[in-house]
Design a protein around this motif. Structure first.
Motif, PDB file in Angstrom:
ATOM      1  N   ILE A  57       7.454   9.686   6.720  1.00 46.96           N
ATOM      2  CA  ILE A  57       6.016   9.694   6.477  1.00 46.96           C
ATOM      3  C   ILE A  57       5.248   9.201   7.692  1.00 46.96           C
ATOM      4  CG2 ILE A  57       4.162   8.691   5.080  1.00 46.96           C
ATOM      5  CD1 ILE A  57       6.225   8.431   2.795  1.00 46.96           C
ATOM      6  N   MET A  58       5.709   8.122   8.293  1.00 51.17           N
ATOM      7  CA  MET A  58       4.909   7.403   9.282  1.00 51.17           C
ATOM      8  C   MET A  58       5.106   7.865  10.714  1.00 51.17           C
ATOM      9  SD  MET A  58       3.304   5.477   7.193  1.00 51.17           S
ATOM     10  CE  MET A  58       2.385   4.413   8.296  1.00 51.17           C
TER      11      MET A  58
ATOM     12  N   LYS B 132      -6.637   7.180  14.076  1.00 51.57           N
ATOM     13  CA  LYS B 132      -7.589   6.285  14.744  1.00 51.57           C
ATOM     14  C   LYS B 132      -6.972   4.954  15.150  1.00 51.57           C
ATOM     15  CE  LYS B 132     -12.230   4.289  14.267  1.00 51.57           C
ATOM     16  NZ  LYS B 132     -13.420   4.134  13.400  1.00 51.57           N
ATOM     17  N   PHE B 133      -5.967   4.485  14.403  1.00 50.27           N
ATOM     18  CA  PHE B 133      -5.432   3.134  14.595  1.00 50.27           C
ATOM     19  C   PHE B 133      -3.925   3.158  14.836  1.00 50.27           C
ATOM     20  CE2 PHE B 133      -8.937   2.898  11.471  1.00 50.27           C
ATOM     21  CZ  PHE B 133      -9.850   2.152  12.208  1.00 50.27           C
ATOM     22  N   ILE B 134      -3.409   2.052  15.350  1.00 49.00           N
ATOM     23  CA  ILE B 134      -1.974   1.806  15.397  1.00 49.00           C
ATOM     24  C   ILE B 134      -1.591   1.129  14.091  1.00 49.00           C
ATOM     25  CG2 ILE B 134      -0.174   0.430  16.500  1.00 49.00           C
ATOM     26  CD1 ILE B 134      -1.571   0.892  19.150  1.00 49.00           C
ATOM     27  N   LEU B 135      -0.559   1.646  13.428  1.00 55.24           N
ATOM     28  CA  LEU B 135      -0.144   1.130  12.130  1.00 55.24           C
ATOM     29  C   LEU B 135       1.197   0.404  12.233  1.00 55.24           C
ATOM     30  CD1 LEU B 135      -1.013   4.272   9.959  1.00 55.24           C
ATOM     31  CD2 LEU B 135      -2.469   2.300  10.497  1.00 55.24           C
TER      32      LEU B 135
ATOM     33  N   GLY C 168       0.813  -1.202   0.000  1.00 57.45           N
ATOM     34  CA  GLY C 168       0.000   0.000   0.000  1.00 57.45           C
ATOM     35  C   GLY C 168       0.849   1.255   0.000  1.00 57.45           C
ATOM     36  N   ASP C 169       0.191   2.379  -0.192  1.00 57.25           N
ATOM     37  CA  ASP C 169       0.847   3.683  -0.204  1.00 57.25           C
ATOM     38  C   ASP C 169       0.939   4.196   1.229  1.00 57.25           C
ATOM     39  OD1 ASP C 169       1.203   6.555  -0.228  1.00 57.25           O
ATOM     40  OD2 ASP C 169       0.736   6.499  -2.366  1.00 57.25           O
ATOM     41  N   PRO C 170       2.141   4.287   1.794  1.00 56.77           N
ATOM     42  CA  PRO C 170       2.273   4.692   3.205  1.00 56.77           C
ATOM     43  C   PRO C 170       1.623   6.032   3.518  1.00 56.77           C
ATOM     44  CG  PRO C 170       4.350   3.823   2.394  1.00 56.77           C
ATOM     45  CD  PRO C 170       3.460   3.963   1.208  1.00 56.77           C
ATOM     46  N   LYS C 171       1.786   7.010   2.625  1.00 54.96           N
ATOM     47  CA  LYS C 171       1.253   8.338   2.914  1.00 54.96           C
ATOM     48  C   LYS C 171      -0.269   8.336   2.988  1.00 54.96           C
ATOM     49  CE  LYS C 171       1.693  13.214   1.724  1.00 54.96           C
ATOM     50  NZ  LYS C 171       0.347  13.486   2.239  1.00 54.96           N
ATOM     51  N   ILE C 172      -0.899   7.644   2.060  1.00 51.99           N
ATOM     52  CA  ILE C 172      -2.362   7.585   2.063  1.00 51.99           C
ATOM     53  C   ILE C 172      -2.854   6.821   3.288  1.00 51.99           C
ATOM     54  CG2 ILE C 172      -4.396   6.746   0.827  1.00 51.99           C
ATOM     55  CD1 ILE C 172      -2.890   7.220  -1.780  1.00 51.99           C
ATOM     56  N   ILE C 173      -2.185   5.709   3.604  1.00 48.96           N
ATOM     57  CA  ILE C 173      -2.569   4.927   4.779  1.00 48.96           C
ATOM     58  C   ILE C 173      -2.422   5.759   6.048  1.00 48.96           C
ATOM     59  CG2 ILE C 173      -1.898   2.948   6.217  1.00 48.96           C
ATOM     60  CD1 ILE C 173      -1.208   1.470   3.612  1.00 48.96           C
ATOM     61  N   LYS C 174      -1.318   6.477   6.149  1.00 47.74           N
ATOM     62  CA  LYS C 174      -1.087   7.323   7.329  1.00 47.74           C
ATOM     63  C   LYS C 174      -2.143   8.424   7.423  1.00 47.74           C
ATOM     64  CE  LYS C 174       1.318   9.246  10.738  1.00 47.74           C
ATOM     65  NZ  LYS C 174       1.525   8.634  12.065  1.00 47.74           N
ATOM     66  N   ASP C 175      -2.425   9.075   6.311  1.00 47.81           N
ATOM     67  CA  ASP C 175      -3.382  10.180   6.315  1.00 47.81           C
ATOM     68  C   ASP C 175      -4.793   9.714   6.666  1.00 47.81           C
ATOM     69  OD1 ASP C 175      -1.366  11.925   5.673  1.00 47.81           O
ATOM     70  OD2 ASP C 175      -1.859  12.043   3.533  1.00 47.81           O
ATOM     71  N   LYS C 176      -5.183   8.577   6.141  1.00 44.72           N
ATOM     72  CA  LYS C 176      -6.554   8.107   6.336  1.00 44.72           C
ATOM     73  C   LYS C 176      -6.764   7.417   7.680  1.00 44.72           C
ATOM     74  CE  LYS C 176      -8.094   7.476   1.524  1.00 44.72           C
ATOM     75  NZ  LYS C 176      -9.411   8.148   1.639  1.00 44.72           N
TER      76      LYS C 176
END
Length: 461
Positions: free
Chosen positions: A354-355, A324-327, A312-320
């Protein structure tokens, strides 16, 4: 206070802070050495060590010396993550078999025929014991009760011996390297999502793919029927922020979004919310690429859930999802083999830029390492040394993210009732037959029954 005690306390504190939504002074650095890697690194035969795990001791210690980790990089053998071959061979299992190269693999197997959905829906755990378990493990056939009981006891004993023989090695490494002691005993468990459970070893990938088109209503009812089973299976004895329930998610990326929403999510959502209600953190391994489901994840899953991503795209995952969650995850394990030490440091810095901001990301690989050929040890050591020095926050103690069960879920036995089965212990029936038994025995008997329940469920993951 000794330096050793200081190190243990430091490591315990950074984990405690992180899982209680406080920025630690530095992020924990973790390594995980699968037994196949340890064996290959130590020059061991890829098969024979799996019948005597103590052979891994020397190589395991050498790897621990070379690669920094805050938590112990090895775990004692177990049926779920290690796939110890002895128990599967003793049970003559069809669902896990060893390849010529020593890997215990999961072939596609069918434990339930399509016309048997009604039996699963009606009988639940009883159907698993009477039909599915004997199919997947022929030596547990109901045709020969003596052979069945002997094989079951031998298998359980073999698994226990494999585990216990390695405990002194594990404890020795814990003491020598002053690793993080982990969450309290009994605070971690493993399970599956309802639809994944139906698909994995009951219907098979091919079978469930057909059923998604032909038997949608049966799948809905089957997921509801197994929901109490998978919930109880994955419910740790102790709820703790640093523990949780691990659920590998298999089917979603092979499903249409419509099927995911209508068939997968409803019971899965109940399962996770009811874990959160009792203080148990769901830890989800989102296998493959989940980018098309990120909005659904954000809207449907409980806050504080830990999400481990493969692709997946780290930036999109981080932004979305980052608030709310632990990544966790996303770093390509292939870099351990193809990158130089400097290249992998540059790659890790790019991901962390990013993360890391705002907290909530625990560094991790996208896949499990299979063997020493998949990882250059010097490159891995350079990576972890860099992580230890770089993953530092200037504002430790500040809150981040959303704590587990911020929604205030309450355990609801109407949503997920307790497991009922004629094969499990019933205190009322026992008390009626043995009225002299004191009430203090109730918990002991029920725990023993639950342990047996979990043992059977572990044969089907």
């Amino acid at each position: 206070m000794s330096d050793e005690m200081n190190l243990v306390q430091e490591r315990s504190q950074i984990y405690r802070d992180f899982y209680n939504n406080k920025l630690p002074k530095r992020m924990p650095v973790e390594a995980s050495f699968p037994n196949s890697l340890i064996a290959e690194f130590g020059g061991l035969d890829p098969i024979s060590y799996q019948y005597d795990y103590t052979k891994l001791a020397s190589a395991a210690e050498e790897l621990c010396e070379k690669i920094y980790s805050d938590s112990c990089p090895i775990t004692p053998p177990n049926i779920v993550s290690t796939r110890t071959p002895s128990i599967y061979e003793i049970l003559n299992s069809r669902n896990f078999v060893m390849s010529k190269g020593g890997q215990v693999q999961h072939p596609e197997v069918v434990g339930m025929l399509p016309e048997e959905y009604p039996q699963l829906i009606e009988k639940g755990f009883d159907f698993l014991l009477e039909t599915v378990v004997p199919r997947q493990h022929p030596n547990l056939s109901l045709d020969n009760s003596i052979k069945r009981s002997t094989a079951l006891e031998m298998g359980k004993t073999a698994l226990m011996n494999d585990t216990m023989s390695f405990i002194p090695i594990y404890m020795g490494l814990m003491q020598k390297y002053n690793y993080y002691p982990g969450s309290p005993m009994g605070s971690f468990a493993v399970a599956e999502a309802p639809l994944d459970f139906v698909a994995d070893q009951l219907r098979s990938f091919s079978g469930i793919s057909i059923d998604l088109r032909r038997n949608r209503e049966f799948i809905k009812e089957a997921c509801e029927a197994v929901l109490p089973l998978v919930y109880a299976w994955g419910l740790p004895a102790v709820g703790h922020p640093e523990g949780g329930t691990m659920l590998p998610l298999h089917m979603p990326t092979f499903m249409r979004e419509k099927d995911f929403v209508e068939l997968y999510i409803p019971t899965f959502k109940k399962q996770l919310e009811q874990y959160a209600a009792v203080g148990v953190r769901p830890t989800l391994f989102c296998e493959d690429d989940w980018m098309r489901y990120l909005d659904i994840i954000h809207d449907e899953l409980p806050a504080g859930t830990k999400l481990m991503f493969e692709y997946g795209d780290p930036k999109i995952i981080k932004d979305k999802l980052g608030k709310k969650f632990i990544l966790n995850g996303l770093f390509p394990v292939s870099a351990l083999n193809k990158d130089t030490p400097q290249q992998i440091v540059d790659r890790a810095k790019e991901l962390l830029d990013i993360m890391m901001p705002g907290g909530g990301y625990l560094f991790g690989f996208d896949k499990v390492i299979l063997g020493a050929k998949d990882a250059n040890i010097e490159t891995w050591a350079s990576l972890n040394n860099f992580l230890r020095e770089h993953m530092v926050y200037d504002n430790p103690g500040e809150s981040f993210g959303t704590p587990l069960n911020s929604e205030g879920f309450i355990r609801d036995f109407k949503l997920i009732p307790e497991v009922k089965s004629k094969y499990l212990f019933n205190w009322d029936e026992h008390k009626a037959k043995y009225p002299h038994t004191p009430d203090i025995a109730k918990g002991k008997f029920e725990k023993a029954s639950h342990d047996i329940f979990v043992s059977y469920m572990n044969l089907l993951i």
